[in-house]
Design an enzyme around this catalytic site. Structure first.
Site, PDB file in Angstrom:
ATOM      1  N   LYS A 143     -16.201  -6.849   9.775  1.00 34.50           N
ATOM      2  CA  LYS A 143     -14.943  -7.583   9.888  1.00 34.50           C
ATOM      3  C   LYS A 143     -15.042  -8.277  11.311  1.00 34.50           C
ATOM      4  O   LYS A 143     -15.537  -7.919  12.269  1.00 34.50           O
ATOM      5  CB  LYS A 143     -13.769  -6.455   9.885  1.00 34.50           C
ATOM      6  CG  LYS A 143     -12.326  -7.020   9.924  1.00 34.50           C
ATOM      7  CD  LYS A 143     -11.341  -5.703   9.807  1.00 34.50           C
ATOM      8  CE  LYS A 143      -9.855  -6.400   9.910  1.00 34.50           C
ATOM      9  NZ  LYS A 143      -8.879  -5.666   9.747  1.00 34.50           N
ATOM     10  N   SER A 163      -5.387  -6.012   5.930  1.00 34.40           N
ATOM     11  CA  SER A 163      -6.233  -7.211   6.560  1.00 34.40           C
ATOM     12  C   SER A 163      -7.741  -7.268   6.485  1.00 34.40           C
ATOM     13  O   SER A 163      -8.259  -8.354   6.519  1.00 34.40           O
ATOM     14  CB  SER A 163      -5.707  -7.441   7.943  1.00 34.40           C
ATOM     15  OG  SER A 163      -6.559  -6.217   8.842  1.00 34.40           O
ATOM     16  N   SER A 178      -5.126  -1.280   6.677  1.00 33.63           N
ATOM     17  CA  SER A 178      -5.883  -2.457   6.574  1.00 33.63           C
ATOM     18  C   SER A 178      -7.373  -2.258   5.823  1.00 33.63           C
ATOM     19  O   SER A 178      -7.990  -2.786   5.564  1.00 33.63           O
ATOM     20  CB  SER A 178      -5.937  -3.242   7.742  1.00 33.63           C
ATOM     21  OG  SER A 178      -5.019  -4.059   7.967  1.00 33.63           O
TER      22      SER A 178
END
Ligand code: GLN
Length: 447
Positions: A50, A125, A149
């Site tokens: 990420k 996210s 997330s």
């Protein structure tokens, strides 16, 4: 796609060949927009990362315009641990700006598509990480979970996503959103891979003052035959959609078939979680984001003087959702409102924690939805309040600091995956993985 367990057995030549093929496959699927960059560095097994985790010499931007041009000068602890275990960061994945969001629509790099249906969001996210694994473009990925997330995009894309107990995984090198809630965790094709990757990234780190002084490992002791006592929450799930309720009923049957004992419990109305979470998270985010002033990192817009440079840089660099949360965070921390909002949120947080502790005096695990619906269509959650409300089933776990794992259970009539989560006592990851593995075997979900 091969699993992480299988990849660990590949020879160097096989691995190099695999990585070349993987790069070609990613290049052939640009419209998904799961990866921001592919940087095939290092010799190890490729893991998608990420865009808020520091990888030395990479551009790391938390999906934001304000961090364009910033190059990470060091590795996050999770990256060091991966490198030591023969894994290497492979590409950085798309995300909501500063991990604020549930759809990956707020990224500076544009939206990521859901790999099962391109009209739907991948969740957020960590939507890029989930889409990469779900589309067969990554063996596994790292995400971060402040209020869901990891788990929610995993559920939307039909993969496994695990949020460790707060303090299990070092936050050193993670771009902070809300420091008392953030945890890095694995996003994988199955439960066993999640346990393997969790083992690799977890453990005490003196560079993170909130890191727990514990190093116990789970993957070599996995036992799906263990019989557990599992709580279900009939009232709590009432607001979920029919798709979720159907999957919940199916999961209960599967857990019974495994020989687990099912007992009914309740949690208080999740609307209190939303208030406590959005006050706590925005208060901490406001403080954490104060460092992006155009002087120390990334993009700068020159102003007439220093103050004007701060204003121009931040006005230009942050997107709308981030600005909204900075405003909200400053409001709840301002004198006069601090007691009414922030202090009250902390009290509520304690009540939520106590509630979980009480249930865990009786059971080993709790079965819960991850989201109230399956993946929604793009643009559907354009009202911020509606988006915040979609987090009802994930955020209390972060407020209480507990470990939880989302796994795919079924598909709805349109073929969209439905994931559910198991939640365990703090530091009881072994029980979490054991129970999840038994459910995974019984359900036999096929992507
Ligand atoms: N959707 C939640 C939020 O926007 C959770 C995000 C996260 O876990 N990083 O705050």
């Amino acid at each position: 796609m091969i699993t992480l367990k299988e990849a660990l057995k590949l020879s160097k030549e096989e691995l190099n060949k695999f990585k070349e093929d993987l790069q070609a496959k990613i290049a052939a699927n640009p419209e998904l927009n799961a990866y921001i960059d592919v940087n095939n560095v290092g010799e190890g097994i490729p893991i998608a990362i990420k865009d808020n985790i520091q990888v030395k010499d990479w551009s790391v931007t938390s999906g934001s315009n304000i961090l364009q041009g910033y190059i990470a000068p060091y590795n996050a602890t999770v990256i060091e641990k991966m490198l030591n275990a023969g894994l290497s960061p492979f590409g950085r994945t798309n995300m909501d700006e500063f991990a604020m969001g549930s759809t990956t629509e707020s990224s500076f790099y544009g939206k990521t598509l859901n790999p099962i249906n391109a009209e739907c969001v991948p969740g957020g996210s960590s939507g890029g990480s989930a889409a990469a694994v779900g589309a067969g473009l990554a063996i596994a990925a790292l995400g971060s979970d402040t209020g869901g997330s990891i788990r929610q995009p995993a559920a939307f894309c039909g993969i496994v996503g695990m949020k460790p107990t707060y303090g299990r995984v070092s936050r050193y090198g993670l771009g902070a959103y809300a420091s008392s809630l953030d945890q890095i965790g694995p996003m994988t094709q199955n439960v066993e891979d999640a346990a393997i990757l969790y083992d690799i990234i977890s453990g005490h780190d003196e560079k993170d003052s909130t890191s727990a002084d514990m190093n116990d490992k789970v993957s070599d002791k996995l036992n799906p035959e263990r019989k557990l006592r599992i709580a279900v929450l009939p009232k709590y799930i009432e607001n979920a959609s029919e798709d979720i309720k159907d999957a919940y009923a199916k999961a209960i049957e599967a857990l019974k078939a495994c020989g687990h004992e099912i007992v009914e419990h309740e949690l208080m109305d999740a609307k209190f979680d939303i208030s406590a979470y959005y006050i706590t998270a925005t208060a901490e985010a406001t403080t954490n984001l104060a460092r992006y002033d155009g002087i120390r990192y990334g993009n700068r817009v020159e102003g007439k003087n220093l103050e004007d440079t701060f204003i121009q840089t931040r006005s230009n660099g942050f997107g709308d959702e981030v600005k909204r949360r900075i405003l909200l965070g400053n409001f709840v921390l301002s004198s006069g409102y601090y007691e009414a909002y922030y202090v009250k949120a902390q009290k509520t947080r304690h009540i939520i924690k106590d509630e979980y502790e009480k249930i865990f005096e009786d059971v080993d695990l709790i079965l819960s939805p991850v989201a109230p619906t399956v993946a929604n269509k793009f643009g559907e959650l354009s009202n911020p309040m509606e988006m915040y409300l979609s987090d009802i089933y994930t955020i209390s776990v972060n407020l209480a600091g507990l470990p939880a794992l989302a796994l795919p259970i079924s598909k709805n009539a349109d073929g969209m995956p439905v994931g559910l989560q198991l939640i365990a006592k703090a530091y009881n990851e072994q029980t979490l993985f054991d129970g999840a593995m038994s459910l995974e075997k019984e359900i036999a979900y096929k992507a």
